[in-house]
Design an enzyme around this catalytic site. Structure first.
Site, PDB file in Angstrom:
ATOM      1  N   ARG A  38       0.875  -1.183   0.000  1.00  0.00           N
ATOM      2  CA  ARG A  38       0.000   0.000   0.000  1.00  0.00           C
ATOM      3  C   ARG A  38       0.903   1.221   0.000  1.00  0.00           C
ATOM      4  O   ARG A  38       1.761   1.365   0.870  1.00  0.00           O
ATOM      5  CB  ARG A  38      -0.885  -0.037   1.254  1.00  0.00           C
ATOM      6  CG  ARG A  38      -1.701   1.197   1.518  1.00  0.00           C
ATOM      7  CD  ARG A  38      -2.826   1.322   0.498  1.00  0.00           C
ATOM      8  NE  ARG A  38      -3.713   2.400   0.837  1.00  0.00           N
ATOM      9  CZ  ARG A  38      -3.430   3.707   0.705  1.00  0.00           C
ATOM     10  NH1 ARG A  38      -2.275   4.097   0.268  1.00  0.00           N
ATOM     11  NH2 ARG A  38      -4.340   4.600   1.032  1.00  0.00           N
ATOM     12  N   GLU A  56     -11.668   4.583  -4.453  1.00  0.00           N
ATOM     13  CA  GLU A  56     -11.912   3.142  -4.454  1.00  0.00           C
ATOM     14  C   GLU A  56     -12.703   2.743  -5.698  1.00  0.00           C
ATOM     15  O   GLU A  56     -13.312   3.585  -6.362  1.00  0.00           O
ATOM     16  CB  GLU A  56     -12.706   2.749  -3.200  1.00  0.00           C
ATOM     17  CG  GLU A  56     -12.060   3.159  -1.892  1.00  0.00           C
ATOM     18  CD  GLU A  56     -10.675   2.562  -1.688  1.00  0.00           C
ATOM     19  OE1 GLU A  56     -10.440   1.416  -2.119  1.00  0.00           O
ATOM     20  OE2 GLU A  56      -9.829   3.263  -1.110  1.00  0.00           O
ATOM     21  N   ARG A  70      -1.153  -5.763   4.540  1.00  0.00           N
ATOM     22  CA  ARG A  70      -0.314  -5.194   3.482  1.00  0.00           C
ATOM     23  C   ARG A  70       0.811  -4.371   4.095  1.00  0.00           C
ATOM     24  O   ARG A  70       0.644  -3.736   5.134  1.00  0.00           O
ATOM     25  CB  ARG A  70      -1.118  -4.262   2.569  1.00  0.00           C
ATOM     26  CG  ARG A  70      -2.247  -4.918   1.845  1.00  0.00           C
ATOM     27  CD  ARG A  70      -3.066  -3.908   1.075  1.00  0.00           C
ATOM     28  NE  ARG A  70      -3.705  -2.957   2.003  1.00  0.00           N
ATOM     29  CZ  ARG A  70      -4.627  -2.076   1.647  1.00  0.00           C
ATOM     30  NH1 ARG A  70      -5.011  -1.982   0.387  1.00  0.00           N
ATOM     31  NH2 ARG A  70      -5.164  -1.267   2.529  1.00  0.00           N
TER      32      ARG A  70
END
Length: 98
Positions: free
Chosen positions: A27, A35, A69
């Site tokens: 990320r 999104e 992540r």
């Protein structure tokens, strides 16, 4: 490479602020793009692809998010990708900059 930096290979843009690489998902720190389904999603995803040609990036890990992540500074061709995308207006108008 300097201490703390890692080379990530075979990376592809999942969306505008996440890469899926052989070593795991990353990320980008410093940018929070729209999104899926939100206005600007496709443009941000395409821009991340454009800024990470060849699929190899340098990552300076910062922490892991709740999804596991790596959140970190991602560099490609000497540029901090997240920071430069944010500066160029790809972040949501308001939102957390991880």
């Amino acid at each position: 490479m300097q201490p703390g930096q890692q080379r990530f290979t075979d990376c592809r843009a999942v969306d505008g602020d996440t890469l899926a690489c052989r070593q795991g998902r990353v990320r980008l720190r410093g940018v929070d793009t729209p999104e899926r389904g939100e206005s600007g999603y496709r443009a941000a995803q395409q821009e991340l692809r454009r800024r990470t040609p060849g699929g190899t990036v340098t990552v300076v890990p910062h922490h892991r998010d709740r999804h596991g992540r790596i959140v970190g500074d991602v560099y490609s061709r000497g540029q901090n990708v997240g920071r430069s995308m944010n500066a160029d207006g790809y972040s949501k108008p308001r939102g957390a900059r991880r």
